[in-house]
Design an enzyme around this catalytic site. Structure first.
Site, PDB file in Angstrom:
ATOM      1  N   CYS A  28     -16.258   1.342   1.374  1.00 46.70           N
ATOM      2  CA  CYS A  28     -15.070   0.517   1.634  1.00 46.70           C
ATOM      3  C   CYS A  28     -14.614   0.593   3.076  1.00 46.70           C
ATOM      4  CB  CYS A  28     -13.946   0.932   0.691  1.00 46.70           C
ATOM      5  SG  CYS A  28     -13.350   2.617   0.953  1.00 46.70           S
ATOM      6  N   ASP A  73     -17.498   6.959  -0.411  1.00 50.21           N
ATOM      7  CA  ASP A  73     -16.215   6.814   0.294  1.00 50.21           C
ATOM      8  C   ASP A  73     -15.930   8.154   0.967  1.00 50.21           C
ATOM      9  OD1 ASP A  73     -13.714   5.944   1.166  1.00 50.21           O
ATOM     10  OD2 ASP A  73     -12.766   6.055  -0.801  1.00 50.21           O
ATOM     11  N   GLN A 124     -10.272  -3.921  -3.117  1.00 52.38           N
ATOM     12  CA  GLN A 124     -11.562  -3.499  -2.592  1.00 52.38           C
ATOM     13  C   GLN A 124     -12.700  -3.890  -3.543  1.00 52.38           C
ATOM     14  OE1 GLN A 124     -12.090  -1.772   0.491  1.00 52.38           O
ATOM     15  NE2 GLN A 124     -14.111  -2.543  -0.013  1.00 52.38           N
ATOM     16  N   ARG A 152       0.888  -1.176   0.000  1.00 56.78           N
ATOM     17  CA  ARG A 152       0.000   0.000   0.000  1.00 56.78           C
ATOM     18  C   ARG A 152       0.920   1.218   0.000  1.00 56.78           C
ATOM     19  NH1 ARG A 152      -5.142   1.428   3.743  1.00 56.78           N
ATOM     20  NH2 ARG A 152      -6.020   0.077   2.135  1.00 56.78           N
ATOM     21  N   HIS A 159      -7.661   0.992  -6.100  1.00 60.37           N
ATOM     22  CA  HIS A 159      -7.764   0.081  -4.951  1.00 60.37           C
ATOM     23  C   HIS A 159      -8.449  -1.208  -5.422  1.00 60.37           C
ATOM     24  CE1 HIS A 159      -7.766  -1.318  -0.974  1.00 60.37           C
ATOM     25  NE2 HIS A 159      -8.669  -0.536  -0.403  1.00 60.37           N
ATOM     26  N   ARG A 196     -13.214  -8.750   2.160  1.00 58.67           N
ATOM     27  CA  ARG A 196     -11.808  -8.448   1.825  1.00 58.67           C
ATOM     28  C   ARG A 196     -10.954  -9.686   2.092  1.00 58.67           C
ATOM     29  NH1 ARG A 196     -10.010  -3.222   1.942  1.00 58.67           N
ATOM     30  NH2 ARG A 196      -8.128  -4.163   1.070  1.00 58.67           N
TER      31      ARG A 196
END
Ligand code: CP
Ligand code: NVA
Length: 308
Positions: A266, A225, A137, A107, A134, A294
């Site tokens: 998310c 988000d 996700q 990340r 991402h 996830r």
């Protein structure tokens, strides 16, 4: 080398295979205690490095638990504590780590860092979020939608708010999984044209609608988000909040969707900013299934990367 860098860079059939594999592994566990190992141990004897240059709760814990459930071992590394944060090049870091571990999840901030890591690593690299995308996700999100409502192909997904990294991966998802996508937010926070073009070139209907009430008409899924992502400057916070306030996901907005529409985020969520607590905890919301998935989706991604 089988990297998992982005949804658009991964074959559609492979993506579908990963969703199927994730569901099968979830079913096979049958709700056993999280600390127990799976019956199948495909990662036995494998070592996975998890590198974080930004904070994380879900990505960090779900990857770590996922590797262990499959019989592997992990080391969690923070960019700051590594020589990476003190001038060693990404390329050299990739070469060195490849001598110790079988798989790298990173990340980071710049997409270029991820791509350089992948170029020089001799083991698979997984994108655990960059400023631009991402993908892990969206694998969990597609899995979650389909668990609740069946195939996502042909459905209408509406993104409300900032056209950020998660939104970008949703647009990749529209292209690869075959759903329509509507963005609703202020023009200054539109997704990059490249992501919209990608989905359109794949034949998907992509709509930009400034009025959130019009945008969610007929929606099967509403997603939002945070209004300020980890890479956004703190100085932008107030302006973003002012611009994005009209795009807050409320019960009144959800009342305009199809009656069986789902709501996703998310996480981490900022309750009563981008979404009200009533929606987060309400009947449309599947945000905690999404967070759980996830784990399952990334287990499938790791197996695919390692060919196991
Ligand atoms: N959704 C997500 O990636 O969460 P974390 O930042 O906690 O990993
Ligand atoms: N858009 C958010 C997602 C966090 C999981 C960020 O990049 O901070």
């Amino acid at each position: 080398m089988t990297h998992f860098l982005d949804i658009d860079k991964t074959d559609a059939a492979a993506l579908r295979g990963m969703i199927d594999s994730a569901r099968a592994m979830k079913t096979a566990r049958g709700g056993r205690p999280k600390g127990t190992r799976d019956d199948a141990q495909p990662l036995a004897g494998r070592m996975v490095a998890l590198i974080f240059e930004k904070p994380s709760t879900r990505t960090r814990v779900s990857f770590d638990v996922g590797v262990r459930q499959m019989g592997g071992e992990t080391m969690v590394l923070s960019g700051k504590e590594m020589q990476l944060g003190h001038g060693e090049t990404i390329a050299d870091t990739a070469r060195v780590l490849s001598r110790y571990v079988d798989l790298i999840m990173i990340r980071t901030f710049e997409e270029a860092t991820l791509l350089e890591m992948a170029e020089h690593a001799t083991v698979p690299v997984i994108n655990g979020l960059t400023n631009r995308t991402h993908p892990c996700q969206i694998m969990a999100d597609v899995m979650t939608y389909e668990e609740h409502r069946g195939p996502i192909a042909g459905k209408k997904v509406v993104w409300a708010g900032d056209g950020n990294n998660v939104c970008a991966s949703w647009l990749h998802g529209a292209g690869q999984f075959g759903f329509d996508f509507t963005f609703t937010g202020p023009p200054t926070l539109d997704p990059e044209p490249e992501f919209i073009r990608y989905a359109r070139d794949k034949g998907r209907r992509v709509t930009v609608e400034r009025d959130p009430v019009l945008a969610v008409q007929g929606a099967d899924l509403v997603v939002t988000d945070t209004w300020v992502s980890m890479h956004d400057p703190e100085s932008a916070r107030e302006r973003r909040h002012n611009q994005l306030r009209p795009y807050q996901v409320t019960e009144a907005l959800m009342a305009q969707t199809k009656p069986d529409a789902l709501f996703m985020h998310c996480l981490p969520a900022h309750r009563n900013d981008e979404v009200t607590s009533a929606v987060m905890d309400g009947p449309h919301s599947v945000v905690f299934d999404e967070a759980e998935n996830r784990l399952h989706a990334q287990k499938a991604v790791m197996r695919w990367c390692l060919g196991l």
